[in-house]
Design an enzyme around this catalytic site. Structure first.
Site, PDB file in Angstrom:
ATOM      1  N   LYS A 124       0.840  -1.187   0.000  1.00 44.21           N
ATOM      2  CA  LYS A 124       0.000   0.000   0.000  1.00 44.21           C
ATOM      3  C   LYS A 124       0.881   1.245   0.000  1.00 44.21           C
ATOM      4  O   LYS A 124       0.538   2.259  -0.564  1.00 44.21           O
ATOM      5  CB  LYS A 124      -0.904  -0.032   1.224  1.00 44.21           C
TER       6      LYS A 124
HETATM    7  N1  GLU Z   1      -1.375  -8.013   9.221  1.00 46.31           N
HETATM    8  C1  GLU Z   1      -0.143  -8.378   8.595  1.00 46.31           C
HETATM    9  C2  GLU Z   1      -0.035  -7.707   7.239  1.00 46.31           C
HETATM   10  O1  GLU Z   1      -1.015  -7.296   6.667  1.00 46.31           O
HETATM   11  C3  GLU Z   1      -0.015  -9.865   8.353  1.00 46.31           C
HETATM   12  C4  GLU Z   1       0.077 -10.618   9.608  1.00 46.31           C
HETATM   13  C5  GLU Z   1       0.330 -12.105   9.466  1.00 46.31           C
HETATM   14  O2  GLU Z   1      -0.112 -12.725   8.484  1.00 46.31           O
HETATM   15  O3  GLU Z   1       0.928 -12.633  10.393  1.00 46.31           O
HETATM   16  O4  GLU Z   1       1.046  -7.585   6.723  1.00 46.31           O
END
Ligand code: GLU
Length: 285
Positions: free
Chosen positions: A228
């Protein structure tokens, strides 16, 4: 029903792009192929980085393409009590501590906190860190193979709760993977070097360690991970049918015959074989 429990855990910092779609599809197919469950967790613990509407955009896209979670969606911003309970336990057992060191205070040691605090301002709001001993943490990643890290030298005493009160990703992901009974984490290779921290934290909290599989991430023309931050374009539901055969090919999976999306998804899951995923950290689009 097997004991396999997988998940996709996006942060709502923007809509899904090709890279996060790949992670969603791979984690989903792996769970389906194993006859297991696939869960969805929104990791919204960093409000300043959040984009308004991103959560509903992500959920809307997954719903529109037929990737339905098998249980209600978890949202991390509602889970503070569990994170506080984990922190309290770690502090009682002396494994976590309050730290008033600023970034500047730690500059001399490359930003790494090891052992004693060197805070220059004792009135600063404290962060909470985990005490990290001289220990090597290694694991067998199902895609990337053996990965090990000397934890104290690489990351030091790492932050569990920031001085501004936000819970660190490392804490929340460990607490929630365990609370959701996750057996298998399938996610991007950008998180490979977070995994030893997560395994160490699981041991400190007495929690089980899931199996891990880190997928190659998609790279843009400059060799950067799509994200992003570098404004990777959002994926539209209508484009997923055209993208899926390429995603399957990037992941080393058997070719998909052109068909409606639901049919191709079923074929993708039926054929899923993690042993075929290239052992690479990144793939040029
Ligand atoms: N929330 C994290 C991200 O969007 C990924 C977390 C995970 O898969 O452990 O990069």
């Amino acid at each position: 029903m097997s004991g396999y429990r997988g998940r996709f855990a996006p942060s709502p910092t923007g809509p899904l792009h090709a890279g996060s779609l790949l992670a969603a599809l791979a984690s989903w197919a792996a769970a389906r192929a194993a006859g297991g469950r696939w869960l969805l967790r929104i990791e919204d613990l960093d409000p300043p980085r959040e984009q308004p509407g991103a959560t509903s955009a992500i959920l809307g896209l997954l719903d529109a393409i037929g990737l339905a979670p098998d249980e209600p969606v978890w949202v991390q911003s509602t889970r503070s009590e569990s994170y506080e309970a984990a922190l309290a336990g770690l502090r009682e057992s002396g494994l976590a501590f309050e730290c008033r060191c600023s970034r500047g205070d730690l500059a001399a040691s490359g930003g790494i906190h090891r052992g004693a605090c060197v805070a220059s301002d004792p009135t600063r709001a404290p962060a909470i860190r985990l005490r990290v001993p001289e220990i090597e943490i290694g694991f067998d990643d199902r895609i990337q193979g053996r990965y090990a890290q000397a934890l104290a030298a690489s990351v030091g005493d790492f932050v569990l709760k920031r001085a501004d009160g936000l819970y660190a990703y490392q804490l929340a992901v460990v607490v929630d993977d365990a609370a959701q009974g996750i057996s298998d984490v399938v996610r991007g290779s950008d998180l490979l070097d977070s995994t030893p921290r997560q395994i160490f934290l699981q041991r400190c909290l007495g929690l089980p360690t899931p199996r891990y599989a880190h997928l190659p991430v998609l790279l843009d023309a400059d060799g950067q991970k799509l994200s992003k931050q570098n404004l990777a374009p959002a994926v539209a539901a209508a484009d997923v049918a055209a993208r899926l055969p390429r995603i399957a090919a990037w992941l080393g999976q058997p070719a998909l015959e052109p068909a409606p999306l639901a049919t191709m998804l079923r074929q993708f899951a039926r054929q899923w074989d993690i042993a075929r995923v290239p052992r690479r950290m990144g793939i040029a689009m």
